[in-house]
Design a protein around this motif. Sequence first.
Motif, short mmCIF file in Angstrom:
data_model
loop_
_atom_site.label_atom_id
_atom_site.label_comp_id
_atom_site.label_asym_id
_atom_site.label_seq_id
_atom_site.Cartn_x
_atom_site.Cartn_y
_atom_site.Cartn_z
N LEU D 75 0.84 -1.20 0.00
CA LEU D 75 0.00 0.00 0.00
C LEU D 75 0.87 1.25 0.00
CD1 LEU D 75 -2.61 1.62 0.27
CD2 LEU D 75 -2.56 1.17 2.74
N ALA D 76 1.88 1.23 0.87
CA ALA D 76 2.77 2.39 0.97
C ALA D 76 3.42 2.68 -0.39
CB ALA D 76 3.84 2.15 2.04
N LEU D 77 3.80 1.62 -1.06
CA LEU D 77 4.43 1.77 -2.36
C LEU D 77 3.55 2.54 -3.35
CD1 LEU D 77 6.96 0.22 -1.91
CD2 LEU D 77 6.22 -1.52 -3.55
N GLU D 78 2.26 2.30 -3.24
CA GLU D 78 1.36 2.97 -4.16
C GLU D 78 0.98 4.37 -3.70
OE1 GLU D 78 -2.06 0.77 -5.32
OE2 GLU D 78 -0.98 -1.15 -5.46
N MET D 79 1.00 4.51 -2.42
CA MET D 79 0.42 5.71 -1.82
C MET D 79 1.45 6.82 -1.62
SD MET D 79 -1.24 5.46 1.92
CE MET D 79 -0.59 6.61 3.12
N LEU D 80 2.65 6.44 -1.20
CA LEU D 80 3.63 7.45 -0.84
C LEU D 80 4.01 8.38 -1.99
CD1 LEU D 80 5.88 5.55 1.72
CD2 LEU D 80 3.91 7.07 2.09
N PRO D 81 4.17 7.87 -3.20
CA PRO D 81 4.53 8.78 -4.29
C PRO D 81 3.60 9.98 -4.37
CG PRO D 81 4.64 6.51 -5.04
CD PRO D 81 4.07 6.47 -3.65
N HIS D 82 2.34 9.77 -4.11
CA HIS D 82 1.39 10.88 -4.18
C HIS D 82 1.68 11.93 -3.12
CE1 HIS D 82 -1.14 8.88 -7.12
NE2 HIS D 82 -0.92 7.75 -6.43
N LEU D 83 2.12 11.49 -1.97
CA LEU D 83 2.41 12.44 -0.90
C LEU D 83 3.63 13.29 -1.22
CD1 LEU D 83 1.71 10.40 2.35
CD2 LEU D 83 0.19 11.83 0.99
N GLY D 84 4.54 12.69 -1.98
CA GLY D 84 5.76 13.43 -2.30
C GLY D 84 5.65 14.20 -3.61
N SER D 85 4.54 14.05 -4.27
CA SER D 85 4.39 14.70 -5.58
C SER D 85 4.39 16.22 -5.45
CB SER D 85 3.07 14.26 -6.21
OG SER D 85 2.00 14.86 -5.51
N SER D 86 4.49 16.86 -6.60
CA SER D 86 4.36 18.31 -6.59
C SER D 86 2.88 18.62 -6.42
CB SER D 86 4.86 18.90 -7.91
OG SER D 86 4.01 18.47 -8.96
N GLY D 87 2.58 19.83 -6.07
CA GLY D 87 1.18 20.20 -5.87
C GLY D 87 0.92 20.55 -4.43
N ASP D 88 -0.22 21.13 -4.18
CA ASP D 88 -0.53 21.56 -2.83
C ASP D 88 -1.09 20.40 -2.02
OD1 ASP D 88 -3.06 21.13 -3.62
OD2 ASP D 88 -3.74 23.22 -3.42
N THR D 89 -1.39 20.69 -0.78
CA THR D 89 -1.88 19.68 0.15
C THR D 89 -3.09 18.95 -0.40
OG1 THR D 89 -1.09 21.00 2.01
CG2 THR D 89 -2.75 19.32 2.48
N LYS D 90 -3.99 19.70 -0.99
CA LYS D 90 -5.22 19.08 -1.44
C LYS D 90 -4.96 18.06 -2.55
CE LYS D 90 -9.93 20.09 -2.94
NZ LYS D 90 -10.88 21.13 -3.39
N VAL D 91 -4.09 18.44 -3.46
CA VAL D 91 -3.75 17.53 -4.55
C VAL D 91 -3.10 16.27 -4.01
CG1 VAL D 91 -2.26 17.22 -6.56
CG2 VAL D 91 -3.55 19.35 -6.27
N LYS D 92 -2.16 16.48 -3.12
CA LYS D 92 -1.47 15.32 -2.54
C LYS D 92 -2.45 14.43 -1.79
CE LYS D 92 3.02 17.57 -1.93
NZ LYS D 92 3.94 18.16 -0.93
N LEU D 93 -3.28 15.06 -1.00
CA LEU D 93 -4.23 14.30 -0.20
C LEU D 93 -5.15 13.51 -1.12
CD1 LEU D 93 -4.41 14.13 2.82
CD2 LEU D 93 -6.21 15.87 2.81
N ARG D 94 -5.56 14.17 -2.18
CA ARG D 94 -6.45 13.51 -3.12
C ARG D 94 -5.78 12.30 -3.76
NH1 ARG D 94 -10.89 14.29 -6.75
NH2 ARG D 94 -11.17 12.16 -7.55
N GLY D 95 -4.52 12.50 -4.12
CA GLY D 95 -3.77 11.38 -4.70
C GLY D 95 -3.69 10.21 -3.75
N MET D 96 -3.38 10.55 -2.54
CA MET D 96 -3.29 9.51 -1.52
C MET D 96 -4.64 8.83 -1.35
SD MET D 96 -4.22 8.84 1.80
CE MET D 96 -4.68 10.46 2.40
N PHE D 97 -5.68 9.62 -1.21
CA PHE D 97 -7.05 9.11 -1.01
C PHE D 97 -7.43 8.12 -2.11
CE2 PHE D 97 -11.72 9.57 -1.29
CZ PHE D 97 -12.09 9.47 0.06
N ASP D 98 -7.24 8.53 -3.33
CA ASP D 98 -7.58 7.66 -4.44
C ASP D 98 -6.75 6.39 -4.47
OD1 ASP D 98 -9.30 9.62 -5.09
OD2 ASP D 98 -8.59 9.94 -7.15
N SER D 99 -5.47 6.54 -4.16
CA SER D 99 -4.64 5.34 -4.25
C SER D 99 -5.02 4.34 -3.15
CB SER D 99 -3.16 5.71 -4.20
OG SER D 99 -2.79 6.16 -2.92
#
Lengths: 206, 206, 206, 206
Positions: D75-99
């Motif tokens: 799960l972490a493998l799929e999820m963490l990249p989103h947290l480190g991505s560019s973009g603001d908190t909302k974008v990152k959170l959304r990425g994480m949420f979806d993943s």
Amino acid sequence: MLTATDLPDLTRLDPDTRVRIDNTVLEIFSAREFHRIGLIEIARGANVSLQTIYKYYGSKEALLFSGLDFWLGQLALEMLPHLGSSGDTKVKLRGMFDSVLGFFERNPKVMPMIMNALYLNTWKQNKAYRYPDIFDPLARLLSEGRSAGLLRTDVSEGILLDYLQGILFRLVQSYVDKGTQESLTAQSDALFDMLWRAVAAPNTTS
Amino acid sequence: MLTATDLPDLTRLDPDTRVRIDNTVLEIFSAREFHRIGLIEIARGANVSLQTIYKYYGSKEALLFSGLDFWLGQLALEMLPHLGSSGDTKVKLRGMFDSVLGFFERNPKVMPMIMNALYLNTWKQNKAYRYPDIFDPLARLLSEGRSAGLLRTDVSEGILLDYLQGILFRLVQSYVDKGTQESLTAQSDALFDMLWRAVAAPNTTS
Amino acid sequence: MLTATDLPDLTRLDPDTRVRIDNTVLEIFSAREFHRIGLIEIARGANVSLQTIYKYYGSKEALLFSGLDFWLGQLALEMLPHLGSSGDTKVKLRGMFDSVLGFFERNPKVMPMIMNALYLNTWKQNKAYRYPDIFDPLARLLSEGRSAGLLRTDVSEGILLDYLQGILFRLVQSYVDKGTQESLTAQSDALFDMLWRAVAAPNTTS
Amino acid sequence: MLTATDLPDLTRLDPDTRVRIDNTVLEIFSAREFHRIGLIEIARGANVSLQTIYKYYGSKEALLFSGLDFWLGQLALEMLPHLGSSGDTKVKLRGMFDSVLGFFERNPKVMPMIMNALYLNTWKQNKAYRYPDIFDPLARLLSEGRSAGLLRTDVSEGILLDYLQGILFRLVQSYVDKGTQESLTAQSDALFDMLWRAVAAPNTTS
DNA sequence: GATGAATGAGATTTCATTCAT
DNA sequence: GATGAATGAAATCTCATTCAT
């Protein structure tokens, strides 16, 4: 469906442990009624866990019958040589008779244990518990005796066996019951004479 | 026969109820091992409450022995007249022998019930359960027979009784066990002859 | 085949005893993992025999669910009045929200007990354990709120309930987990605002 | 993530074997309650001996947590990249949420396994089982979001995390529970919007 | 007389865990 | 690495027996 391999055969049980169990079984199953015996007593007495007993024996009944098996095996060891000895039916029968009385005098706890097993056996459908090691040779002896004209033929062979068994059983039972006072072997001449007169062919003189 | 102190006065129990209980006790204690019998079965079978049983009998054991008492009473009723009849020991003994075989042939459930009682009795200290109604007259008969020179005196009277008991017991047991095939009474001439030869004084010819 | 009459219904259980059992169940099922709890502990804790527990509850699982039933009933007692109160959906929801937080703050052992029940419930086929007393009124409230245009309709009602449940559950769980430090009720204005924003119809201003 | 001292060095375990164990652990610990799972099933399923499991994992609990470790690692493998991505908190959170939703939709057995672990974890004192690989980055994201004025500051960061966790957990749980009918990812716009409204700073418009 | 409830004990089974080989 | 055996503990059930009503 149970196959032979499903039953943990007793040979896999540590011999020392097995001896301890056999002894404890005799000790306890001769001391009290079947239904007042807890397997935990046996387990503790033999220094094994309850599960070990269940693993190798499967049930309280099976444990008792297994113990009985052992002790009847001991009896067979003492008794069978007499049946195969040289001599006529009467001599063989006498040898057997004496050895049985002797066995129970020396092992007075076996009879009470038998009472517990007999109790269970009364209602067993599969009379798997018939101990052919003892009864088959006995039946053969009676058969021979009848062929030789020495034993009665006006009743079935089974009846002859019943007299034999009934008398021996009651003698031993009385002996044990009375606290093993007057020896049976000491008066076996008369005791056997009584049996012999019962089963011998009526015209037989000696 | 049970001592009065053992029971809370069975006479106070409704006679009908008592009959129902006696019958149910025979029915159930002959059908299964003592420890696999639930008192509720008996209660339901006899249409009484469990507590009635406890009130009047006190325990499962006492209930069985009380039932046995009843049925052995029935046996005594049939058997004792023969012991008191005119005739010598052999005639009396024969009468008794036949009536016992007949009784168990007509009441095949009594023997299994006895097996249950015998099982319990093996370890009873207070052998209050000795049924003198049956055994005392029998002992008296043997005593007379010995005095009259008809019965063996080279063994104790108890031994004679043991042969009698052991043979009868085993015959009946076998009979019941085999599903009551070949009648015992039908061959009682031979069967009694065997017994008589065992216990008769050795010089006795007939 | 089991019929309702076969199940010894709990109403036949002595009320005092039942209270003792309910309390002990809470005490113990909140203290340890389901599989490390022995019914004997419960029995001893409630001063009843093991058999009494089996008689009235039937199994370890049933005992737990019965205890849960009781405590969720207590929760319902506090919570349901708010759902039926006058006021709009938000007011009602807020009342419910606060009463739930309050309940678990006052009864911190209920949540660990729920964890044990939740664990079992995860694999239960017959989700008989759904506590409609609590969830049905809640669903009705959400339904009303959606009809009134106050709650989101772009997700199913079930999703709304999931947010409600998920948030409350995790808040309480955290609270209990941390050794019940910072009060939840003390900050319920903000906590409820967060929930409300999640479920309210997007255009809702207040 | 388990502390090194908790495990006898899983790296010494044959990688193939380990994969087989991880898979079997997921298979079985997702299928039934922890206490109804026998380690022999796992051993047989993974084609290893019971003792291998004990050697490398030490206990049933550790085995489960180790398996969980593996799957949460996925799960972490799929999820963490989103947290480190560019973009603001909302974008990152959304990425994480979806993943996260996506991960559990693709691996529906992981949630039931988590239920088993969660159950055990509730009473663990040494919360060695905290999976910082996942929660630490998440906490960092929330912290950043608050610093940037995007996330609420009227509740503690822990509360924000609780909402996140509580909502995701319950959504997935419901999804798996209902037999995985209506997709979560398909409606993730609305679902995330609900979450975002809950945690976003009240003045945040978009 | 009876009825219902409670208890203690023990049979039997299943399993995690440990040991010895 | 693995295999087999042994153990302690607890779930569940059945019963004799006792009590209170």
